[in-house]
Design an enzyme around this catalytic site. Sequence first.
Site, PDB file in Angstrom:
ATOM      1  N   GLU A   1       0.833  -1.196   0.000  1.00  0.00           N
ATOM      2  CA  GLU A   1       0.000   0.000   0.000  1.00  0.00           C
ATOM      3  C   GLU A   1       0.874   1.255   0.000  1.00  0.00           C
ATOM      4  OE1 GLU A   1      -3.056  -1.012   2.883  1.00  0.00           O
ATOM      5  OE2 GLU A   1      -3.962  -2.338   1.389  1.00  0.00           O
TER       6      GLU A   1
HETATM    7  C1  HEC Z   1      -3.104   0.737  -2.204  1.00  0.00           C
HETATM    8  C2  HEC Z   1      -4.468   1.027  -1.894  1.00  0.00           C
HETATM    9  C3  HEC Z   1      -4.814   1.460  -0.502  1.00  0.00           C
HETATM   10  C4  HEC Z   1      -4.315   2.531   0.209  1.00  0.00           C
HETATM   11  C5  HEC Z   1      -3.243   3.497  -0.216  1.00  0.00           C
HETATM   12  C6  HEC Z   1      -5.065   2.586   1.439  1.00  0.00           C
HETATM   13  N1  HEC Z   1      -5.984   1.575   1.483  1.00  0.00           N
HETATM   14 FE1  HEC Z   1      -7.387   1.282   2.875  1.00  0.00          FE
HETATM   15  N2  HEC Z   1      -7.833  -0.511   2.099  1.00  0.00           N
HETATM   16  C7  HEC Z   1      -7.302  -1.012   0.934  1.00  0.00           C
HETATM   17  C8  HEC Z   1      -7.644  -2.419   0.808  1.00  0.00           C
HETATM   18  C9  HEC Z   1      -7.263  -3.353  -0.336  1.00  0.00           C
HETATM   19  C10 HEC Z   1      -8.396  -2.744   1.959  1.00  0.00           C
HETATM   20  C11 HEC Z   1      -8.893  -4.139   2.353  1.00  0.00           C
HETATM   21  C12 HEC Z   1      -7.645  -4.903   2.813  1.00  0.00           C
HETATM   22  C13 HEC Z   1      -7.896  -6.107   3.689  1.00  0.00           C
HETATM   23  O1  HEC Z   1      -9.024  -6.384   4.078  1.00  0.00           O
HETATM   24  O2  HEC Z   1      -6.898  -6.772   4.029  1.00  0.00           O
HETATM   25  C14 HEC Z   1      -8.497  -1.510   2.746  1.00  0.00           C
HETATM   26  C15 HEC Z   1      -9.238  -1.391   3.914  1.00  0.00           C
HETATM   27  C16 HEC Z   1      -9.441  -0.176   4.553  1.00  0.00           C
HETATM   28  C17 HEC Z   1     -10.413   0.056   5.602  1.00  0.00           C
HETATM   29  C18 HEC Z   1     -11.388  -0.962   6.150  1.00  0.00           C
HETATM   30  C19 HEC Z   1     -12.757  -0.740   5.593  1.00  0.00           C
HETATM   31  C20 HEC Z   1     -13.677  -1.913   5.731  1.00  0.00           C
HETATM   32  O3  HEC Z   1     -14.840  -1.777   5.356  1.00  0.00           O
HETATM   33  O4  HEC Z   1     -13.255  -2.983   6.205  1.00  0.00           O
HETATM   34  C21 HEC Z   1     -10.275   1.369   5.998  1.00  0.00           C
HETATM   35  C22 HEC Z   1     -11.075   2.076   7.059  1.00  0.00           C
HETATM   36  C23 HEC Z   1      -9.202   1.931   5.220  1.00  0.00           C
HETATM   37  N3  HEC Z   1      -8.736   0.975   4.338  1.00  0.00           N
HETATM   38  C24 HEC Z   1      -8.695   3.200   5.379  1.00  0.00           C
HETATM   39  C25 HEC Z   1      -7.496   3.612   4.806  1.00  0.00           C
HETATM   40  C26 HEC Z   1      -6.722   4.772   5.237  1.00  0.00           C
HETATM   41  C27 HEC Z   1      -7.098   5.687   6.374  1.00  0.00           C
HETATM   42  C28 HEC Z   1      -5.636   4.868   4.415  1.00  0.00           C
HETATM   43  C29 HEC Z   1      -4.493   5.862   4.480  1.00  0.00           C
HETATM   44  C30 HEC Z   1      -3.753   5.877   5.716  1.00  0.00           C
HETATM   45  C31 HEC Z   1      -5.741   3.750   3.473  1.00  0.00           C
HETATM   46  N4  HEC Z   1      -6.855   3.002   3.772  1.00  0.00           N
HETATM   47  C32 HEC Z   1      -4.865   3.528   2.418  1.00  0.00           C
HETATM   48  C33 HEC Z   1      -6.566  -0.296   0.017  1.00  0.00           C
HETATM   49  C34 HEC Z   1      -5.853   0.847   0.340  1.00  0.00           C
END
Ligand code: HEC
Length: 342
Positions: free
Chosen positions: A143
């Site tokens: 990420e």
């Molecule tokens: C490269 C793409 C990417 C980036 C950059 C990213 N995310 Fe995500 N995010 C994801 C993915 C893919 C998942 C699901 C991953 C898993 O379940 O293991 C996720 C899951 C989440 C969730 C959980 C939501 C749920 O419904 O379960 C939240 C809240 C979230 N991210 C917030 C953030 C925040 C705040 C940041 C910055 C600090 C961030 N993400 C940066 C791809 C990203």
Amino acid sequence: MFRIFKFFIVSFVVVGLLAVVAEASSLREKALSAGLKPIPKDKIELMKAIGNPDPKSVELGKKLFFDTRISKSGRISCNTCHDLAQGGADGVPAAVGHEWAVNPHHLNSPTVYNSVFNSKQMWDGRFGTLEDQAKGPIQASPEMAASPELVVERLSSIPAYVQEFKETFPKEKEPLNFDNVARAIAAFERTLITPSRFDKYLRGDEDVLTKSEVKGLSVFIDKGCVQCHSGIGLGGIMRPFPVTGTYKYKNIGDFKGDSSGLVKVGLLRNISNTAPYFHNGAVWTLEEAVRIMGQNQLGIELSDKEVDSLVAFLFSLEGEKPVIIYPVLPSSTSKTPRPDIK
Ligand code: HEC
Ligand code: HEC
């Protein structure tokens, strides 16, 4: 004779109307007693539901959410994958992060809108709060791939951030730390809620839903979707998947749920904004997603009519997004560690 006839006609119409009214209010009551809940309108209740985020943290968190400098490459922000202009997601099957790496488990980015209503975060539910969650993606190598030290060093080199952390966390000696970065981002995420026509309906304004949306709601309750998709977010809890049969796209990616095989039930608010669907982003239409839910979660074949009305109902969950003014971020200085990318 005519009088008697008129009496019958009038009573027939009145009884008919009463039946319609009774049916409408009973469906609304049925929805409430099945566990569907509106986003609270009352300010105090709403603050309680979203965990009372502090306004200063929200403002700081908004900047950090959009700031690419908290990633190793200096190119990726939370908004890259959770694009607030596009339903809080990225519109691709599997997330693409640091150095264009596709998520190694082929996982789809869930929306951040209404994620405050999840009781567990992530597809395997491994985080309980948004505060804990926010530290994950910043460090995760596919990420943003940044160490906590790098994040703190980058932000500490920017005087306006140093000042804003001091003002936001005034009781702390060294307020610019990794925990507070996550706390501020989470405070901002807590405000990303999207009231919809469905909330108005649940609060008693029954005319706001169309006939087919109302039909869809009754199918949603009667067929049992509501067993797993309930609460304010219509999801956000852990449930087995698939319950019956085999998920036809199981070979895309290697995700198998948590250690007991449970998967986070997707939130259904704004679902019409966030194709593709499911943990591996394998399904592009709501019609197919709904059919698969019938087959894999309920063990039934839904008819075309049922599918259409369920999809119509899902559209009524599309909410009004909060107005977010794109933040102007303070400039880097000569001390700011440079983007680190091959
Ligand atoms: C490269 C793409 C990417 C980036 C950059 C990213 N995310 Fe995500 N995010 C994801 C993915 C893919 C998942 C699901 C991953 C898993 O379940 O293991 C996720 C899951 C989440 C969730 C959980 C939501 C749920 O419904 O379960 C939240 C809240 C979230 N991210 C917030 C953030 C925040 C705040 C940041 C910055 C600090 C961030 N993400 C940066 C791809 C990203
Ligand atoms: C037994 C629990 C259960 C039942 C019943 C159930 N679901 Fe689901 N639903 C889930 C789980 C778990 C997921 C996440 C599956 C995944 O992504 O691997 C999900 C995902 C979804 C998604 C995709 C969400 C997204 O963000 O990609 C939609 C749409 C959906 N369900 C609609 C329905 C409808 C409509 C019904 C009734 C016909 C229904 N569900 C019945 C548990 C359930």
